[in-house]
Scaffold this motif. Structure first.
Motif: not given
Length: 133
Positions: A91-112
């Motif tokens: 629950x409450x997953x959020x991006x603390x650090x991303x490197x750009x180009x959509x990597x943060x959203x992809x990392x969030x999807x994979x962790x979920x």
């Protein structure tokens, strides 16, 4: 008057501690950062079936490198913070650090997508997700 003595003692302690650490390194050597002395194990991995190796392998298997990041050759580590609930759900997953180009959203999807065993208590964790071409 006591405040002056306390401030002087704190000042002396600060510089005395600095000289002790400065004397522990030999000339020509640099001190190792604290991160290299840690074990490198993720605390949340103890709740994942198969441990940390299985969790990292599952994340790498599910990553779909974002087209924008691939085109711009973006590489690095994203950090995702989440709450692991008592039943093993995220629950409450959020991006603390991303490197750009959509990597943060992809990392969030994979962790979920990760499925954890039920720890029996709620705890907050942060997980790094590596992107490398």
């Amino acid at each position: 008057m006591e405040l002056k003595h306390f401030a002087a003692a704190a000042f002396f302690t600060f510089f005395a501690a600095g000289t002790v650490t400065a004397q522990t390194t030999k000339p020509g050597q640099t001190a190792k950062p604290a991160a290299t002395t840690q074990t490198g194990k993720l605390p949340v991995a103890e709740h994942y079936p198969g441990g940390q190796e299985a969790m990292v392998a599952e994340m790498q298997r599910n990553i779909q490198y974002p087209a924008m990041a691939k085109r711009n050759r973006v590489m690095g580590t994203c950090i995702i913070h989440f709450t692991l609930k008592e039943d093993g759900s995220i629950k409450n997953a959020k991006i603390l650090k991303e490197v750009g180009g959509g990597t943060g959203q992809e990392a969030l999807r994979v962790v979920q997508l990760l499925k954890f065993n039920a720890p029996g208590y709620s705890q907050e964790y942060s997980v790094p997700v590596n992107f490398k071409l």
